[in-house]
Each structure stands twice: as C-alpha cells, then as structure tokens.
Design an enzyme around this catalytic site. Sequence first.
Site, PDB file in Angstrom:
ATOM      1  N   LYS A   1       4.558   1.309   9.823  1.00  0.00           N
ATOM      2  CA  LYS A   1       4.651   2.555   9.066  1.00  0.00           C
ATOM      3  C   LYS A   1       4.194   3.744   9.912  1.00  0.00           C
ATOM      4  CE  LYS A   1       3.672   0.403   4.617  1.00  0.00           C
ATOM      5  NZ  LYS A   1       2.491   0.000   3.857  1.00  0.00           N
TER       6      LYS A   1
ATOM      7  N   ARG B   1       5.445 -12.878   9.639  1.00  0.00           N
ATOM      8  CA  ARG B   1       6.069 -11.565   9.452  1.00  0.00           C
ATOM      9  C   ARG B   1       7.481 -11.590   9.996  1.00  0.00           C
ATOM     10  NH1 ARG B   1       2.199  -7.459   8.732  1.00  0.00           N
ATOM     11  NH2 ARG B   1       3.657  -5.797   9.199  1.00  0.00           N
TER      12      ARG B   1
ATOM     13  N   GLU C   1       0.866  -1.174   0.000  1.00  0.00           N
ATOM     14  CA  GLU C   1       0.000   0.000   0.000  1.00  0.00           C
ATOM     15  C   GLU C   1       0.910   1.233   0.000  1.00  0.00           C
ATOM     16  OE1 GLU C   1      -2.693   0.254   3.325  1.00  0.00           O
ATOM     17  OE2 GLU C   1      -3.502   2.159   2.601  1.00  0.00           O
TER      18      GLU C   1
HETATM   19  P1  ATP Z   1       3.014  -2.169   8.201  1.00  0.00           P
HETATM   20  O1  ATP Z   1       2.028  -2.949   9.030  1.00  0.00           O
HETATM   21  O2  ATP Z   1       4.416  -2.289   8.640  1.00  0.00           O
HETATM   22  O3  ATP Z   1       2.610  -0.762   8.011  1.00  0.00           O
HETATM   23  P2  ATP Z   1       1.750  -3.370   5.961  1.00  0.00           P
HETATM   24  O4  ATP Z   1       1.548  -4.812   6.213  1.00  0.00           O
HETATM   25  O5  ATP Z   1       0.592  -2.458   6.133  1.00  0.00           O
HETATM   26  O6  ATP Z   1       3.005  -2.873   6.780  1.00  0.00           O
HETATM   27  P3  ATP Z   1       1.738  -3.410   3.107  1.00  0.00           P
HETATM   28  O7  ATP Z   1       2.145  -2.292   2.251  1.00  0.00           O
HETATM   29  O8  ATP Z   1       0.301  -3.735   3.195  1.00  0.00           O
HETATM   30  O9  ATP Z   1       2.346  -3.133   4.534  1.00  0.00           O
HETATM   31  O10 ATP Z   1       2.568  -4.725   2.772  1.00  0.00           O
HETATM   32  C1  ATP Z   1       2.851  -5.223   1.486  1.00  0.00           C
HETATM   33  C2  ATP Z   1       3.239  -6.670   1.604  1.00  0.00           C
HETATM   34  O11 ATP Z   1       4.366  -6.806   2.473  1.00  0.00           O
HETATM   35  C3  ATP Z   1       2.124  -7.497   2.212  1.00  0.00           C
HETATM   36  O12 ATP Z   1       2.010  -8.694   1.467  1.00  0.00           O
HETATM   37  C4  ATP Z   1       2.573  -7.751   3.618  1.00  0.00           C
HETATM   38  O13 ATP Z   1       2.076  -8.968   4.075  1.00  0.00           O
HETATM   39  C5  ATP Z   1       4.102  -7.759   3.484  1.00  0.00           C
HETATM   40  N1  ATP Z   1       4.742  -7.350   4.729  1.00  0.00           N
HETATM   41  C6  ATP Z   1       4.531  -6.214   5.435  1.00  0.00           C
HETATM   42  N2  ATP Z   1       5.243  -6.200   6.576  1.00  0.00           N
HETATM   43  C7  ATP Z   1       5.940  -7.369   6.605  1.00  0.00           C
HETATM   44  C8  ATP Z   1       6.847  -7.969   7.532  1.00  0.00           C
HETATM   45  N3  ATP Z   1       7.193  -7.360   8.674  1.00  0.00           N
HETATM   46  N4  ATP Z   1       7.364  -9.184   7.227  1.00  0.00           N
HETATM   47  C9  ATP Z   1       7.037  -9.800   6.081  1.00  0.00           C
HETATM   48  N5  ATP Z   1       6.181  -9.300   5.180  1.00  0.00           N
HETATM   49  C10 ATP Z   1       5.635  -8.100   5.422  1.00  0.00           C
HETATM   50 MG    MG Z   2      -1.262  -2.953   5.106  1.00  0.00          MG
END
Ligand code: ATP
Ligand code: MG
Length: 579
Positions: free
Chosen positions: A293, A283, A40
């Site tokens: 974020k 994760r 995102e």
């Molecule tokens: P955050 O919670 O840190 O803000 P998010 O999950 O909202 O991150 P996205 O932009 O939705 O971030 O993530 C894009 C992809 O990266 C998704 O498939 C998500 O599952 C993966 N992802 C995000 N954070 C991690 C992590 N800590 N370890 C592994 N994969 C991750």
């Molecule tokens: Mg997300």
Amino acid sequence: MSDAPATHDAPARTDFIRQIVRDDLACGKHTAIKTRFPPEPNGYLHIGHAKAICLDFGIAAEFGGTCNLRLDDTNPAKEDPEYVRAIQDDVRWLGFEWASLRHASDYFEVFYLAAEKLIRQGDAYVCDLSPEQVRAYRGTLTEPGRESPYRNRSVEENLDLFRRMRAGEFPDGARTLRAKIDMASGNINLRDPALYRIKHVPHQNTGDAWCIYPMYDFAHSLSDAIEGITHSLCTLEFEDHRPLYDWCVDKVDLAHNPELLAPLLAKGLPLEAGKPRQIEFSRLNFNYLVMSKRKLLALVEEGLVDGWDDPRMPTLQGIRRRGYTPSALKLMVERVGISKQNSLLDISVLEGALRDDLDAHAPRRMAVIDPIKLVLTNLPETHEEWLRFANHPKDASQGERMLPFSRELWIEREDFAEAPPPGFKRLTVGGEVRLRGAGIVRCDAVVKDASGEIVELHGTLDPASRPGMEGANRKVKGTIHWVSARHAVAAQVRLYDRLFTVPNPDTAEDGKTYRDYLNPDSRRVVAGYVEPAAAQAAPETSFQFERLGYFVADRYDHTPDKPVFNRSVTLRDTWSQKG
Ligand code: ATP
Ligand code: MG
C-alpha cells in the site's frame, strides 16, 4: 454469495485449510464455521487481498458458514472513510456479502475491560520505558531480553496508571501497557509485547473518545474471539505472532467472562464469543507489479499514475477499470492454490486467467484502432446491408447480431502493405484478402496525399465470394476485420500495458527504485472506430475485439455517443515472446 452450494459435503477443493475446516465440522468441534476478512482501511485493496477475500468468504460459503467484513481500524493516524467505502465496493464487486460489517473500534471498550482483567490477573503492567529503552531491553534473536524495572508494579498501581493513561494524563509515548509473558522467550513477540499505547489522535470512527489505542495483536485476536470466528485466516508473516494471539485469547477468555462483553449490548451487537484458531497461508505476489500500500500510495501521490483506480494499478479498483472480472480473479486464485510456500508468481498467471475467462464469456465485436479507409469501388454509393454474425464462436447461447456493411470500410493500417515483407498474408496491391464474414476483396490501387502517405485504398469485392455464395469458400491466405465507415462510431481506445518494464521493480539496484522502471508505453491513447453494437454497450461490458484483444467499456468515461474502451489484455502473451 458465491454460487457454491451451501452444504457440508459439496466442496471438492483439498487445500490444507479446507481440510482443517472439514475435519473440525466432521468431529463436531464446530457445528458452523465463521471467518472474517480484516483489512486495515489505510489504502485500497489490491490483487493480493483478492486471494484473502476469496478464501475467507469462499470457505464460509462452501461450508455453509458466514464471514464478517471487519475494518481493522486500530491505527487512527493512517485511516480514512474513503478507503472504507472502496473496501466495501471491492468485496461486493467480487461477489461476496458479509454477514456483519464490523469495526475493530466497535470493541474498544471490550478491549479496555480485557486489559484491566489482565492487569488484575498479574498478566499486564504499565511500563514507563521510552520506545528506545524498550528496544534496548528487548534483546536479539540470539540474546534474551532484560526485564523492565516497572515489571513488578502492584496491581493497584498498574490499574491506577492505566486508568490515568486512558484519562489523558500522559503525553504520547510516555507509557505503555505491556503483557507480562517472558523476556527470555525464543519468540521475540512474547517478550512482554505492548498491548496499548498513548496516542492523542482523533479516530475516524470513535472521534476524541480515546487517547490510548490497542496494539494489533491484542485487538486482532480479541476481535476474532468477540465475533466467534472459528478459523482466522491470515498471511504467513503472522505465523510468529500466533503464540501471542493464543496467549491473548486464552488469558482474556471472553467466552467464559461474559461481563467483559457488556459494552457490546450497549451497541446492539450480539454476544457470540468463542475461541478462534489462527491459520496462516502464503501471500500472493506477482512479478511486474508492486503491491504494498505504501508504494501504491507513492505512485498516486507522485502523479506517476492517474489515481488509485488507474487501470494500470494492481488495486481492485484499478484492475476492475482495466476490465478484470470477478470470475477471472477467482479463476486465478483457484489456479494459484493455497499453500504455506511464499513465492513470486509470474504475471502471466494473472493475465492468463483473464484471457481464459474472457475467451469463454466475452462477446466478439469488430473494432479498428489504427484505421485506413478501404473503398469497394464496385459497390454503389448507397450500398447498405446488415450481415448476421454470431456473438461468440463457441457459445451459441450468446445469439447473433446484425453488423452493417457498406461501400466504405475502415480496416487496420497494418493489414495493408505496399511493399509486403516475405510471408505477408494480408492485403497488398493486386492481392486478395477475406473481409471477415463479407466476402473477398482485391486491392486495386492506393491513394496518397501530397506527402506520399497512403490515405485510402481502392478495391473490388468479388461478388461470387459473398457469404452463402458458391465462391464463399474460395481459399485466400488472410482474413482481416473491418467496420463500415458510415455506421461505425468513433471511439477513444486506451491501450494499456504493464506499468513496469522489469520483472522485479521492487529490488533497488544502483540506488534505483521502482520509479526508474516505469514502462513509458504503459498507456497509449488512440482514435479508432467500433461497430454500433459495441458503442451501445453499458460501461464495464467486456468484449473481444476480433484480432485485437480484450477490451472493456470504461467504467466512468464510456457513453454510447463517445465510446471509450480500455484494453484489458492482448490475445496472446506478447511479453514472454519478447524474451
Ligand atoms: P500491504 O502489506 O499490501 O499493505 P496488508 O497486509 O497491510 O497489505 P491488510 O489490510 O492488513 O493489508 O490485509 C487484510 C488481509 O488481507 C489480511 O488478512 C492479510 O493477511 C491479507 N493480505 C494482504 N496482502 C495479501 C497478499 N498479498 N496475499 C494474500 N493475502 C493478503
Ligand atoms: Mg497490515
């Protein structure tokens, strides 16, 4: 793409996701696999995303498939083109190239047609409950929910209301489109989840075209189906959403309803719809870091760091500037492995991967970061020679360089002690030490200023101990590094350390937050000297500065005239020793 061979039988990795892919190819369920990385664009990517990127793109490459980069831009309020640019830069930096760059917003028209199909099938309805009422009707983990009084509206009424939602007739929050599934389901995600909400907010990609936006589960599952994604890899928090993911894919059934895909043709996008399978993995989390974020944004906005690309930040832009290499991150991901067990990893796993990568690949250079002058009084003022040094002790292919040596050298202040503590192996008055690659020096005298501070050391170079001479192997206790004062280039050296002092800055105790655990010594800026071959390096070149650690020429500030080096990591893990 990665350097892995693009064949079906080459990969040796045996994690459960690769095993599923291997089986699906072997039994002919798929002839080619397709993955996607779907960030995102509401912030910068971080180290956790590197794991997802290495998996999504890495698996596609290993099995001869393809991977799309899809910006999951369904929430217009929080998204920004600045993030979109940085995300692309980060993925490419890691060494991956997408087969196709997509935006979930490219599919808004398809989602809309899919929603009308669900309404016509009796699988979705317009609900007038307020957000608070929806919550009250939803029930709890132990109690079933109650059906909305709007659940049994006719198809005609639903279609009419949904079209008027799209036309902008209703204010934000007045109505939602909901899936009609099961208000008694044990999985709360299946209790008539919202598919669309009203939001009169312009969108970074579609402008003012829409005032209704699809919800994550609906948009994400259909985006995967539209792109013909075979294996949709995501993190464990989506495990409970998988039944809804499958429900959306199956009820809409894009693969058998090509008329829903007509809007893609208008955009010049290919028709490749299929039935994707969601697979969850754990994760990546490290201690001594915060990774969400929202918290990273707070660090930036409150001025606690110097921006998203501050070398202390766990963003990919930050660690890149810190001197992390794509190969170090891939090594870390490899070592961590793929599982369904969430855990908090020790930061030494990350730092160790960088150390191992740089130890194997980074050329060695000489630099002095806390300089004191050592004058070799038995050499003439004009003395200048160029000594041959290997660039890497274990990798002859890195060749050699010439290092200037002269009468006046810079050495580290801490390599000299006027009153040496027991066991001190470096330079003392009357003592001897080896100057790395240049011979053995004895310190004869110290020169002090009016305040008593030592400003200069005087010494004698043993002429019989020069490299290649008979006495060159004579035993002395210590070896120190140096640079020629006349030839060295003054450099700014930024000594970075962990941003937080405690392993778990995220757990707030006594009303404290991660802000209260910032390491006051996470950045020290010092004035040092580097050998000419280090100064001339291009930005982002990594070196081991002998005996000091691994450093990188700053991506933005380094020039050959005004070198700037960032410490990427120390030679050894000094934190685990601190206890
Ligand atoms: P955050 O919670 O840190 O803000 P998010 O999950 O909202 O991150 P996205 O932009 O939705 O971030 O993530 C894009 C992809 O990266 C998704 O498939 C998500 O599952 C993966 N992802 C995000 N954070 C991690 C992590 N800590 N370890 C592994 N994969 C991750
Ligand atoms: Mg997300």
